[in-house]
Design an enzyme around this catalytic site. Sequence first.
Site, PDB file in Angstrom:
ATOM      1  CG  HIS A 165      -1.933   1.182   1.176  1.00 20.49           C
ATOM      2  ND1 HIS A 165      -3.016   1.117   0.998  1.00 20.49           N
ATOM      3  CD2 HIS A 165      -1.749   2.392   1.865  1.00 20.49           C
ATOM      4  CE1 HIS A 165      -3.813   2.319   1.363  1.00 20.49           C
ATOM      5  NE2 HIS A 165      -3.098   2.936   1.760  1.00 20.49           N
ATOM      6  CD  GLU A 166       1.437   3.601   3.770  1.00 20.44           C
ATOM      7  OE1 GLU A 166       1.699   4.756   3.131  1.00 20.44           O
ATOM      8  OE2 GLU A 166       0.455   3.346   4.473  1.00 20.44           O
ATOM      9  CG  HIS A 202       0.304   6.290  -0.637  1.00 27.50           C
ATOM     10  ND1 HIS A 202      -0.843   7.164  -1.469  1.00 27.50           N
ATOM     11  CD2 HIS A 202      -0.494   5.780   0.304  1.00 27.50           C
ATOM     12  CE1 HIS A 202      -2.144   6.949  -0.598  1.00 27.50           C
ATOM     13  NE2 HIS A 202      -1.669   5.932   0.511  1.00 27.50           N
ATOM     14  CD  GLU A 250      -5.832   5.859   0.731  1.00 29.68           C
ATOM     15  OE1 GLU A 250      -5.762   4.796   1.701  1.00 29.68           O
ATOM     16  OE2 GLU A 250      -4.970   6.602   0.759  1.00 29.68           O
TER      17      GLU A 250
END
Lengths: 500, 500
Positions: free
Chosen positions: B264-265, B268, B294
């Site tokens: 997830h990170e 980003h 997101e």
Amino acid sequence: MNKEEMLKKYNDWKFRCSAYEMALSIIGIDKLTVAPPDGSAYRDERTAYLAGELFSIRTDPEIAEILKVLKNDETIDPDIRKEAELNFKSVSDILCIPKEEYVAFRHLSDQAYDAWYEAKTKSDYSIFEPYLKKIIEARKKMYGYRDSALPLYDRMLDDYEPGMTAEKYDEFFGKLKERLVPLIRKVTAAEQVDESFAFRSYPTGLQKAWTEKQLLPYLGFTKNWGYQNETEHPFTSWTCQNDCRTTTKYLENNVMSSIFSTIHETGHAWYEHNISPKYDGSILSSGVSSGMHESQSRFCENYLGRSLPFWEANYESLQKQFPEQLGDVTVEQFVNACNASEPSFVRTEADELTYPLHILIRYEIEKGLFSGEISVEGLDQTWNEMYKKFLGVDVPNAAKGILQDVHWSSGDFGYFPTYALGSAFGAQFYRQMRKEMDVDEALRSGNYLACISWLKEHIHQYGCRYNADEIMRMATGEPFDPEYYIEYLEEKYTKLYHLD
Amino acid sequence: MNKEEMLKKYNDWKFRCSAYEMALSIIGIDKLTVAPPDGSAYRDERTAYLAGELFSIRTDPEIAEILKVLKNDETIDPDIRKEAELNFKSVSDILCIPKEEYVAFRHLSDQAYDAWYEAKTKSDYSIFEPYLKKIIEARKKMYGYRDSALPLYDRMLDDYEPGMTAEKYDEFFGKLKERLVPLIRKVTAAEQVDESFAFRSYPTGLQKAWTEKQLLPYLGFTKNWGYQNETEHPFTSWTCQNDCRTTTKYLENNVMSSIFSTIHETGHAWYEHNISPKYDGSILSSGVSSGMHESQSRFCENYLGRSLPFWEANYESLQKQFPEQLGDVTVEQFVNACNASEPSFVRTEADELTYPLHILIRYEIEKGLFSGEISVEGLDQTWNEMYKKFLGVDVPNAAKGILQDVHWSSGDFGYFPTYALGSAFGAQFYRQMRKEMDVDEALRSGNYLACISWLKEHIHQYGCRYNADEIMRMATGEPFDPEYYIEYLEEKYTKLYHLD
């Protein structure tokens, strides 16, 4: 402007300076520890801008005027007067330099750093030589602006160790040379201490785990006010007394390297942490001189960390962590290995006995460079000759010779001598500490903090409130005397190498 | 002032802003990762001062005038015009607020954070309640200053997702509610997927080692431009496109937690890293909206990371790292467990299917708080009732209920809805990507970067140059349609839980 207004302006200025200093300190630590290299150009450009902002704030001429008044005002708080005196000196020392020249020097030192890095990687002094020449010329010019009666090199020496001059260092290093060179010869000729087991394979993950669960807690270095990271070249940095960061480096084939760098760097950290909180954010909240700082780190590393009682408290745990590597080694054998001496050509790997001679060589060279007796051309050869003369070793190449240290690329001349001075300060403190408390018992029983408390009471708490000479006299009742250092080394190495 | 002078002033201003933003970003990352807590007070005070400096630079009225001219000047580079337009909005939004009020809000939100932290620790909403009330009042006042025709809450929504309004979100969440609530009921009633093996003991050191040697290299996240640290609450932060930092958290009894937070990170991070370098240091060099950001992180986490082909490339290595824990688990079983759904009361631990309902609840509450239909008093009860209504779960206490998220303590209202929107954006991108390339084959063969390249080409590279709606149309050929998201979830969960 009345006094109240002056003090208000002064305090505002102090706070603003401290905010930029904090930011630059954190950005610097970040860069040296975790910042992704591809972002350097972007960050460096902006960091330089913020450093320029700090320069502009610091050199505000109105503040210089206020400082001049405050430092001579007998009616104000003596702490503020001392702050004003130190700030006035620091501001005057940069205010006299044209800003373009100051900024150009920053840029030159960035280039010189890159050239040094490339030269070291390729082990080719000729790449660095032209930059070293420029750096020296720039330094001569910058220090020339100062309104000072001191010769150029003395001005540099004074920057790192206020009050020290080449004349005083000559006397200091003269004594070391006279007494240590023959001692080193005897040690080299004697039967060597076994330290081979220290170079077995020690997985770095296990070393780190041991440092975190045993060594750092023993040293009292806690995450509340400190943090230890890893870097190629260990260092200590801080933003305030409750935020002191150290780094270390784990080597698989050398169990001692990270241990002693950890003890050394946390020694620096303790100094900053223990300064009286009332000085936080002011120029007083910092170790008083490079020599005094180094005296504290080397005190922890050598006088405490290489002693038998220190290891009586820690060795069993280390042995448990490395049963295969250290199962056959007694604590006495381990401590002897911690103190083994052998002349070498790399300063940062030198033992306690030969270390000051590495510094002596750098001092002689710096002095010669600024007096004109030594030339930048062929300096690598001069370097090698001095290593042969004082340490009896043949330097294999420039990377392990003249290019080993980064200091000169940033123009830090006059800094090296404080390393030897710090070790010598340490011996005098050590002697006094032993008179006043049972150091061995404290170390043996896990009460390392009792030693740190002594240092805090006599040295750390004052920050820059008193100068190094005053602190030495208050702590030991007499002025600095290198004799204690020489005696300490003679006694220790005579015993270790059975030279009687 | 002629145009050349204006552009020069504008560029200087941009650079100065970017220098302070960089410093604040690094100080922020440092604080959340390694900075010793006892130094917080000292650092925070100075950080606030530097933030104030940035505020003063940003709100320079002369610059506001220049921006007004540039944003309407048809003759200049359209990139600069877009920059000026966005900067003008951002400057106007804070310029209208009295500086004392702006600074007071910063201070209030620091206090509210501390109150929230204490309340969460003690699981006692009454500690946070008065601060939440003040924060809401302050937000109403601050947003009230804006010269805008939008209702208050819409202004907030627009800050995080330009163009979105409560009306549009009502429609969006209305559809989700209508279709997902019954689906979740069916899933809950069906035979459950076995995920028990994911909660065996997985030593965190081994998890970290696997992440570093397998997962991060597979994800293409390299130390040249990125760095992964560990924190209690994972996040991503950056200083420029070549300096993107992520964090994760390793839990001994949950092997999936750190894996999916890492994917997830780094999603980003990839977004920021892939923005065209020509925008570096400008307002365009940032993801275009919270929802779009997101969408990228959740895209990597869910659409790619929870798929079978992803694990066909990575599972063997994970199994090797944990032979005892995963030896008896096939890759299909593992992937099924990655996608198991079970209504719960903590958002950050929610699965892909129930996640949007956690967001729906927060959205309904925020809307009610600003319309006056929901009161701060007894909000913990309102919260619990909604969890019962939409997810069928009983919230056990305030810490795991209303106090679980930090967002409201800093006044970030309008931010939550973008989380659900991002997931929905992702489904539409995913559908398009699958039309244009063989996603499964890329993942299976270790070519994760092929997917990232698609995202770069269609989304990342533009930064803020186009708005979210424009990007969606350019990438997929049509406006955003939540139907794709709902269909994706229906299809996936019908199959996984054999609901046909």
